[in-house]
Design an enzyme around this catalytic site. Structure first.
Site, PDB file in Angstrom:
ATOM      1  N   VAL A 608     -72.450 -31.743 132.963  1.00  0.00           N
ATOM      2  CA  VAL A 608     -72.372 -30.503 133.893  1.00  0.00           C
ATOM      3  C   VAL A 608     -71.743 -29.416 133.322  1.00  0.00           C
ATOM      4  O   VAL A 608     -70.706 -29.545 132.807  1.00  0.00           O
ATOM      5  CB  VAL A 608     -71.484 -30.962 135.089  1.00  0.00           C
ATOM      6  CG1 VAL A 608     -71.774 -29.643 136.172  1.00  0.00           C
ATOM      7  CG2 VAL A 608     -71.875 -32.350 135.759  1.00  0.00           C
ATOM      8  N   ALA A 610     -72.552 -27.975 130.436  1.00  0.00           N
ATOM      9  CA  ALA A 610     -72.427 -28.200 129.026  1.00  0.00           C
ATOM     10  C   ALA A 610     -70.949 -27.785 128.602  1.00  0.00           C
ATOM     11  O   ALA A 610     -70.331 -29.022 128.804  1.00  0.00           O
ATOM     12  CB  ALA A 610     -73.229 -26.392 128.483  1.00  0.00           C
ATOM     13  N   LEU A 612     -68.542 -26.102 129.403  1.00  0.00           N
ATOM     14  CA  LEU A 612     -67.550 -25.843 130.441  1.00  0.00           C
ATOM     15  C   LEU A 612     -66.525 -26.935 130.775  1.00  0.00           C
ATOM     16  O   LEU A 612     -66.943 -28.024 131.084  1.00  0.00           O
ATOM     17  CB  LEU A 612     -67.952 -25.263 131.604  1.00  0.00           C
ATOM     18  CG  LEU A 612     -68.691 -23.621 131.607  1.00  0.00           C
ATOM     19  CD1 LEU A 612     -69.476 -23.493 132.840  1.00  0.00           C
ATOM     20  CD2 LEU A 612     -68.071 -22.675 130.905  1.00  0.00           C
ATOM     21  N   LYS A 681     -76.658 -33.357 138.573  1.00  0.00           N
ATOM     22  CA  LYS A 681     -75.214 -32.733 138.197  1.00  0.00           C
ATOM     23  C   LYS A 681     -74.349 -32.874 139.345  1.00  0.00           C
ATOM     24  O   LYS A 681     -72.973 -33.240 139.220  1.00  0.00           O
ATOM     25  CB  LYS A 681     -75.641 -31.202 137.640  1.00  0.00           C
ATOM     26  CG  LYS A 681     -76.089 -31.287 136.277  1.00  0.00           C
ATOM     27  CD  LYS A 681     -76.396 -29.775 135.926  1.00  0.00           C
ATOM     28  CE  LYS A 681     -77.033 -29.653 134.613  1.00  0.00           C
ATOM     29  NZ  LYS A 681     -77.614 -28.409 134.407  1.00  0.00           N
ATOM     30  N   GLY A 796     -77.339 -24.403 126.653  1.00  0.00           N
ATOM     31  CA  GLY A 796     -77.404 -23.755 125.151  1.00  0.00           C
ATOM     32  C   GLY A 796     -76.898 -24.695 124.150  1.00  0.00           C
ATOM     33  O   GLY A 796     -75.866 -25.601 124.587  1.00  0.00           O
TER      34      GLY A 796
END
Ligand code: ADP
Ligand code: ASP
Ligand code: MG
Length: 814
Positions: A608, A610, A612, A681, A796
């Site tokens: 969830v 990336a 973070l 997610k 990303g």
């Protein structure tokens, strides 16, 4: 007077013997006894030829030839041609006698312990003669002495004991009758009082040297070998092992008893009473300090001085209700073993009278089982005692240190270290001296056990993490680059040494036991073997490394199905693949349970947002007692991109196409546009907040027309988008009219989760979300009105890779 002993490798060939000569030539003392082993490997060859001969296998002759060649070629290389003939004829004549002995064994098809001793003694007889002649030829004032005339033993061939009285006086006499500076003698060999050749046991040259040192009151005994001292663990198995500068006699004895082969266990005994120091030195690196073994090492700091291990151990357990209260059972048990010459390596501390459990050598198992069962036949037939149980292929690992007794928690640390690495402990024992704690484990776990114990007790600072990486595409490649870049920093600052031992993509896989070079991993991987998930797993198991981590950078369901097997073997799993955590709840729960049970973290922070820290933060909130009341989030970088760029100047179709082309969507954009990705997610977040939920429980108010959802290929999907452009434009116009923006929002509240497109009014936390950013709002009991907000790039390759990296570091600090 000094005694210097040189082992098999030190005298293996002409080149090495020359190094030995240099060491002797540099010695200042004018009274040196040099004790040498057979040329390295010769004792094994002698035993092999004898074994072949007595089974009437004619290939004993080839082995004999090898023995002959080794000696003759060493002489030819060492000795100047003009002095060779005398030596060659003497050595050839000795070899002829050896050949005759072997022939005798071959013809009779049998070998007695006496003949075996005689045959094997040729190794040291020849080496000592050749070396003494070499010294003389090199101008050293040296002479040869036959050790059989000095060291006297009883006649129990194969299990001799030394007659110290006779040996000591022989040594003193021999020294008196020689004026030379250097006396050279063979180790390992001796003779019985009746004059037959005897031997002191494999590795026994150390013992010979200690016996002579004791008899002659030597000032020092130097043991020259192929390593720079006694190490904190066997340096061939533990690369990080260090030479121990100073160690007590007792510690050295304990370490060698438990397998530190660098010193033959009985060696300490003769020098101990006189306090003669032993120094272990490296023939190939004479400048290295080596290890000093002496008295008075108190205050040298370390509680655990070394770790050693014995392989080829078996456990025997005798148990039964009939043992309780009946005196003499243990006495009989040990007597039976002792009468059969079976030595007990370890006795476990049984707390009940119900069982006896001992460790013996693997090779004695069959014999031990039959004699014990025979001895307790009566009790077994009455059902009072069960037939003895034997378990083979085990090993003992032992922690050794004089100061261990005054420290608590060492065994706890030992066992938890082994436990964390899934090393099953079959039995434990603590020496009465409290100088050692030993554990019986599977032989196949030895390497892992030694390395993890060594790390825990000697490299307290640096922890090695061994990675097995599956998937080296966008994210995987970035991840490997990041490790490569940070390697030095991690080692210095975080004390983590990260190595990638194995990697695979869908085509090939590659392994390197010392770590794959991350500078050119692409080429190494391309040249690897054919990829196979099952074989990959088998290899990870076979390598059996401590602190192993399986890293899944794929989106494959098949890979996610292998997590169970890794976790079950205490191998941590780090993954950016969402499939496992959004699979049926029972599967998700099972993985979490396995992680807990086998002490192996299962981490998926990148599932969830990336990189973070969303899941980690959630976990901390829950663990610290907070309760999650509501989660509101924008979790799809792909949908953000689409809705941030869609307007009346474009078509919805073109924007989705662009998002796909620029890599903002999953390969199949429908997974994103249908909301499935966001459903996964929010499901994971809801589960991590402590809720039992499945994907079917999530409400999905899709903004896509039904026909688009029903397509099953890209073209059809994109065609439907084109056909419904009008409805997308209408959605856009309505949003503009309300002065709001379209965001794909996931929500969880009161046990219910939903995902869907929403019009977000100005002023809302979500309104200004740019690019592919994600945002999560946690409303909790502690944050009821103003939510805790986590916001930032949520897609990303770079940020995802750094999220995986962060999980790896979490495992390292676990
Ligand atoms: P030599 O032939 O010189 O007597 P050995 O082969 O008997 O030599 O003993 C040296 C070997 O002992 C080393 O090469 C190493 O592999 C092994 N060894 C096992 N444990 C230890 C240890 N704790 N420290 C040093 N060496 C060890
Ligand atoms: N040569 C003998 C052996 O290999 C004794 C020794 O090297 O210590 O066991
Ligand atoms: Mg040795």
């Amino acid at each position: 007077m000094k005694v210097l002993k040189f082992g098999g490798t030190s005298v293996a060939n002409a080149k090495n013997i020359n190094l030995v000569k240099n060491i002797i030539a540099n010695e200042q003392s004018d009274n040196i006894i040099v004790v040498v082993s057979a040329l390295g490997g010769i004792t094994d060859l002698l035993l092999k030829s004898a074994a072949l001969a007595c089974t009437q296998d004619i290939s004993y002759k080839a082995t004999f030839k090898e023995i002959e060649n080794r000696h003759l070629s060493t002489i030819k290389e060492l000795i100047p041609i003009h002095s060779q003939s005398k030596m060659l004829s003497k050595v050839k004549s000795e070899l002829n006698t050896l050949e005759t002995l072997l022939e005798g064994a071959y013809l009779i098809g049998e070998i007695t312990p006496k003949l075996s001793d005689k045959i094997v003694s040729y190794g040291e007889l020849l080496s000592s003669y050749i070396i003494s002649e070499h010294f003389i030829a090199e101008g050293i004032d040296a002479a040869y002495i036959d050790s059989r005339e000095l060291i006297k033993t009883n006649s129990t061939h194969g299990k001799t004991t030394v007659n110290f009285q006779l040996t000591n006086s022989n040594c003193v006499e021999a020294l008196k009758s020689h004026e030379n500076t250097v006396l050279v003698m063979g180790g390992f060999i001796a003779s019985s009082v009746s004059g037959d050749s005897t031997t002191l046991g494999r590795g026994g040259s150390d013992y010979s040297a200690a016996i002579v040192a004791n008899a002659l009151d030597a000032e020092i005994l130097q043991v020259w070998t192929d390593v720079s001292g006694m190490y904190t663990a066997n340096p061939k198995i533990v690369k990080q092992a260090m030479s121990i500068p100073h160690i007590s006699y007792e510690e050295a004895m304990e370490l060698s008893h438990f397998g530190a082969k660098v010193l033959f266990p009985p060696t300490i005994q003769p020098v101990l009473s006189k306090g003669i120091p032993i120094v272990i030195k490296n023939t190939f690196k004479p400048e290295d300090q080596g290890t000093l073994i002496s008295r008075n090492t108190n205050g040298l700091g370390k509680t655990v001085r070394g770790i050693s291990h014995v392989e080829e151990v078996a456990l025997l357990s005798l148990e039964g209700s009939g043992m309780v209260g009946i005196p003499g059972i243990s006495k009989r048990f040990f007597e039976v073993l002792s009468n059969a010459d079976i030595s007990v390596v370890l006795i476990t501390q049984a707390s009940s009278e119900h069982s006896i459990c001992v460790g013996i050598s693997n090779q004695d198992t069959q014999k031990a089982v039959s004699i014990i069962n025979e001895a307790f036949d009566f009790e077994i037939s009455r059902g009072k005692i069960k037939p003895v149980i034997a378990e083979k292929d085990l090993a003992i690992v032992a922690l050794v240190g004089d100061n261990m007794k005054s420290h608590q928690g060492l065994s706890g640390k030992m066992f938890s270290t082994l436990g964390k690495n899934n090393v099953n402990i079959r039995a434990i024992a603590q020496g009465a001296s409290e100088r050692n704690i030993s554990a019986v484990i599977l032989k196949s776990d030895v390497k892992k056990a030694l390395n993890s114990l060594h790390e825990a007790f000697f490299e307290e600072n640096v922890k090695q993490l061994n990675l097995f990486v599956m998937g080296v595409g966008n994210v995987g490649a970035k991840f490997l680059n990041q490790i490569q870049q940070q390697k030095k920093y991690l080692k210095e600052k975080l004390k983590l040494n990260i190595r990638v031992i194995g990697m695979s993509n869908s085509r090939t896989m590659v392994f390197d036991e010392d770590g794959i070079s991350l500078k050119n991993w692409e080429a190494l991987l391309a040249a690897g073997e054919k990829a196979d998930k099952g074989l990959f797993y088998d290899k990870v198991m076979k390598l059996n490394y401590r602190n192993s981590i399986f890293v899944d950078n794929t989106a494959s369901e098949e890979v996610s199905n292998t997590y169970h097997s890794y976790l079950q073997n205490s191998i941590s799993v780090v993954t950016c693949n969402k499939i496992a955590c959004s699979s049926p709840f029972s599967n998700y729960q099972e993985l979490k349970d396995l992680a807990r049970k086998y002490n192996a973290p299962f981490l998926f922070e990148t599932n969830v947002g990336a990189g973070l820290p969303i899941i980690d933060t959630l976990k901390h909130l829950v663990a610290s007692g907070d309760k999650i009341l509501k989660i509101q989030a924008v979790l799809s970088g792909s949908l953000n991109f689409v809705f941030n760029n869609f307007n009346d100047g474009t078509t919805f179709h073109d924007i989705v196409k662009k998002a796909q082309q620029e890599g903002y969507t999953e390969p199949d954009p429908k997974i994103d546009l249908s909301g499935v990705d966001v459903m996964r997610k929010i499901l994971i977040l809801a589960r991590e907040s402590g809720n039992v939920l499945d994907i079917e429980d999530i409400e999905n108010q899709s903004f896509l027309p039904k026909v688009s959802l029903e397509t099953n290929n890209y073209e059809d999907f994109f065609r439907t988008l084109k056909e419904h452009e009008a409805s997308f434009q209408e959605m856009y116009q309505q949003t503009v009219a309300e002065d709001s923006k379209l965001k794909y929002v996931a929500q969880f509240e009161n046990g219910k989760a939903s995902v869907g497109l929403q019009r977000i009014p100005k002023g809302h936390d979500f309104y200004n979300l740019e690019g592919s950013d994600n945002i999560v709002l946690f409303y909790t009991e502690r944050y009821p009105n103003q939510p805790m907000i986590i916001k930032g790039a949520g897609a990303g390759a770079d940020v995802t890779a750094s999220g995986i990296f962060a999980d790896i570091i979490r495992v390292g600090n676990f």
